[in-house]
Design a protein around this motif. Structure first.
Motif, short mmCIF file in Angstrom:
data_model
loop_
_atom_site.label_atom_id
_atom_site.label_comp_id
_atom_site.label_asym_id
_atom_site.label_seq_id
_atom_site.Cartn_x
_atom_site.Cartn_y
_atom_site.Cartn_z
N SER A 1 1.05 -1.13 0.11
CA SER A 1 -0.05 -0.35 -0.12
C SER A 1 0.92 1.23 0.09
O SER A 1 0.54 2.04 1.10
CB SER A 1 -1.06 -0.25 1.55
N PRO A 2 2.04 1.65 -0.91
CA PRO A 2 2.61 2.58 -0.80
C PRO A 2 1.61 3.38 -1.63
O PRO A 2 0.24 3.26 -2.12
CB PRO A 2 3.00 2.12 -2.25
N SER A 3 2.08 4.71 -1.11
CA SER A 3 1.34 6.55 -1.13
C SER A 3 0.18 5.70 -2.53
O SER A 3 1.18 5.96 -3.72
CB SER A 3 1.74 7.45 -0.90
N ARG A 4 -0.93 6.88 -2.67
CA ARG A 4 -1.49 6.66 -3.51
C ARG A 4 -1.75 5.35 -4.12
O ARG A 4 -2.55 5.40 -5.22
CB ARG A 4 -1.19 7.56 -5.18
N ARG A 5 -0.98 4.79 -4.06
CA ARG A 5 -1.77 2.74 -4.56
C ARG A 5 -2.43 1.86 -2.55
O ARG A 5 -2.07 0.81 -2.28
CB ARG A 5 -0.84 2.28 -4.96
N GLU A 6 -3.67 2.78 -2.57
CA GLU A 6 -4.00 2.23 -1.04
C GLU A 6 -5.19 1.15 -1.53
O GLU A 6 -5.89 1.03 -0.22
CB GLU A 6 -4.41 3.54 -0.33
N GLY A 7 -5.44 0.84 -2.98
CA GLY A 7 -6.64 0.79 -2.40
C GLY A 7 -6.58 -0.87 -2.26
O GLY A 7 -8.30 -1.46 -1.71
N ARG A 8 -5.70 -1.33 -2.57
CA ARG A 8 -6.46 -3.26 -2.12
C ARG A 8 -6.70 -3.06 -0.76
O ARG A 8 -7.20 -3.68 0.09
CB ARG A 8 -5.02 -3.87 -2.18
N ILE A 9 -5.91 -2.32 0.49
CA ILE A 9 -6.02 -2.09 1.79
C ILE A 9 -6.81 -1.29 2.25
O ILE A 9 -7.47 -2.19 3.05
CB ILE A 9 -4.05 -0.91 2.24
N SER A 10 -7.46 -0.60 1.51
CA SER A 10 -8.22 0.14 1.83
C SER A 10 -9.66 -0.98 1.78
O SER A 10 -11.13 -0.97 2.62
CB SER A 10 -9.20 1.47 0.34
N ASP B 1 -14.45 11.30 -0.35
CA ASP B 1 -14.45 12.10 -2.48
C ASP B 1 -13.11 12.30 -2.21
O ASP B 1 -12.79 12.91 -4.07
CB ASP B 1 -15.60 12.43 -3.09
N SER B 2 -12.44 12.01 -1.75
CA SER B 2 -10.65 13.06 -1.37
C SER B 2 -9.97 12.20 -2.58
O SER B 2 -8.62 12.56 -2.97
CB SER B 2 -9.97 12.75 -0.29
N THR C 1 -5.89 13.62 -4.07
CA THR C 1 -4.99 13.05 -3.83
C THR C 1 -4.52 11.96 -4.99
O THR C 1 -2.74 11.87 -4.80
CB THR C 1 -4.96 12.05 -2.15
N GLY C 2 -5.21 11.71 -6.35
CA GLY C 2 -5.10 10.98 -6.98
C GLY C 2 -4.77 8.98 -6.70
O GLY C 2 -3.77 8.52 -7.17
N SER C 3 -5.16 9.23 -4.51
CA SER C 3 -5.20 7.49 -4.14
C SER C 3 -5.82 6.55 -5.25
O SER C 3 -7.00 6.66 -5.78
CB SER C 3 -5.36 7.56 -3.56
N HIS D 1 -3.02 5.88 8.80
CA HIS D 1 -3.50 5.96 8.20
C HIS D 1 -2.12 4.74 7.37
O HIS D 1 -1.82 3.68 7.75
CB HIS D 1 -1.60 7.45 7.67
N MET D 2 -3.16 4.64 6.21
CA MET D 2 -2.50 3.41 5.32
C MET D 2 -1.86 3.17 4.29
O MET D 2 -2.09 1.96 4.12
CB MET D 2 -4.07 3.29 4.81
N ASP D 3 -1.05 4.04 3.93
CA ASP D 3 -0.51 4.31 3.40
C ASP D 3 1.38 3.83 4.04
O ASP D 3 1.09 4.29 4.76
CB ASP D 3 -0.53 5.26 2.44
N THR D 4 2.52 3.56 2.18
CA THR D 4 3.47 3.41 3.38
C THR D 4 4.12 3.85 2.83
O THR D 4 4.30 4.58 1.59
CB THR D 4 3.73 1.74 3.76
#
Length: 381
Positions: A20-29, A48-49, A53-55, A78-81
């Motif tokens: 879940s690197p920043s902006r690629r948090e879809g799976r962890i979400s 709706d952020s 954010t580009g996430s 926070h969910m990103d790393t």
């Protein structure tokens, strides 16, 4: 109520191994939404952020109504790393968790997330009443608190809470500095460096002169300044037309923040204004632009505030002694406090964060879960 150590360890490992690197948090979400849905969440909101954010995901606000007539609180993670975070594999040695390879572990901030999940599982299996609670889980924290900045504060119904996001253990961060981000653009005049150097004005030389004079490093016990990058020029045989410097000023004092920022602006402006043309051949004059934007606001909580009295009472009820400290960095808590949500930062046990040497002890996550349970039950109402 006993924390299930092995279940907590398994949950933490599972979270870390979801990239879940920043902006690629879809799976962890999606994973978090499913877990909290199974735990009986009253409501799960994804804001709706993502468009700003580009996430791959919006921020999550997960609500549990609770049965106790106590003040609602929230816990934030926070969910990103940070990178490198592709293909994380967790190595467990006894009760110590590290990365198995050349990636970060992800305990920043999945140690906090694991404790939140385990706390709700313990409450559910013990059928224990608890206070109303929200879990505010943001995206893009590691790249400038971007998710928290995009979060609409009105979506968080609780007015007080705790950001589970700091290294060490049994530490509560009560103060953190505000920061100004600086982008300084020095514009000179390009010329051929071999044929007609006197026609040019070196933006890099002017930038260097100013940088040699500005305050930097630790200014005092409350204030720091740093210039992290400089870029400019096109080739070694061209007098550089532009130099761009990125920097920051941080301070626990807003007056000092503005004073040091102003001093930097004045030095760059004066340096460029003092330029002279020794040959009278330059094809123009230099200029400078100093752009300043607030990166995050100051965070200041006093010991008598309810959010700190509550965590102190909760810790006392489980025999835990907390220390209260000032921090030098910013976090989502700065943004929340700036939006009127009283937020203290609670350490989760993670150490060596933002490196491949990152690690966390299971006992620290167990004790963090115990603290969350004390905050959620009648011991701190």
């Amino acid at each position: 109520m006993d924390v299930n150590r092995e279940r907590l360890a398994a949950s933490f490992t599972e979270l870390c191994e979801i990239d879940s690197p920043s902006r690629r948090e879809g799976r962890i979400s999606r994973h978090l939404q499913q877990v909290f849905r199974e735990l009986g969440a009253t409501e799960i909101v994804e804001d709706d952020s993502a468009g700003r954010t580009g996430s791959e995901s919006g921020n999550l606000i997960i609500r549990f109504a609770g049965a106790l007539e106590c003040t609602p609180i929230f816990f934030s993670c926070h969910m990103d790393t940070v990178q490198p975070a592709e293909g994380v594999r967790v190595k467990r040695s006894g009760d110590l968790f590290t990365s198995e390879g050349d990636t970060v572990l992800g305990s920043d901030d999945k140690s906090g997330l694991a404790a939140c999940i385990e706390a709700m599982r313990v409450l559910r299996e013990n059928n224990r009443p608890y206070r109303p609670v929200e879990f505010v889980i943001t995206t893009c924290e590691e790249i400038g608190l971007v998710g928290a900045k995009a979060l609409e504060p009105a979506l968080v119904r609780a007015r007080e809470g705790y950001a589970l996001d700091s290294s060490g253990f049994a530490r509560v961060i009560t103060h953190a500095p505000a920061a100004n981000r600086l982008t300084i653009t020095v514009t000179g005049v390009a010329a051929h460096a071999g044929l007609h150097p006197e026609w040019g004005v070196s933006a890099l030389i002017l930038a260097a002169r100013a940088l040699a004079r500005v305050p930097s490093g630790r200014i005092d016990e409350e204030t720091t300044a740093n210039f992290g990058t400089i870029s400019g020029g096109a080739a070694s045989n061209i007098v550089p037309e532009k130099a761009v410097i990125e920097g920051e000023v941080r301070s626990h004092s807003m007056a000092k923040l503005e004073r040091v920022t102003g001093e930097i602006r004045e030095i760059f402006t004066a340096t460029v204004a003092a330029w002279t043309d020794p040959t009278g051949s330059a094809k123009g004059t230099p200029a400078v632009d100093v752009a300043v934007r607030q990166d995050f606001p100051v965070m200041q909580l006093e010991r008598e505030e309810p959010v700190l009295r509550r965590v102190e009472a909760a810790a006392r009820s489980i025999g835990m002694t907390l220390t209260y400290e000032r921090a030098g960095g910013g976090s989502d808590a700065n943004i929340f406090n700036g939006n009127g949500l009283a937020t203290a930062i609670v350490a989760t046990g993670m150490t060596n964060v933002h490196s491949t040497k990152e690690q966390v002890e299971l006992q620290d996550m167990v004790d963090l879960t115990r603290l969350l349970l004390a905050l959620l039950t009648e011991s701190s109402c």
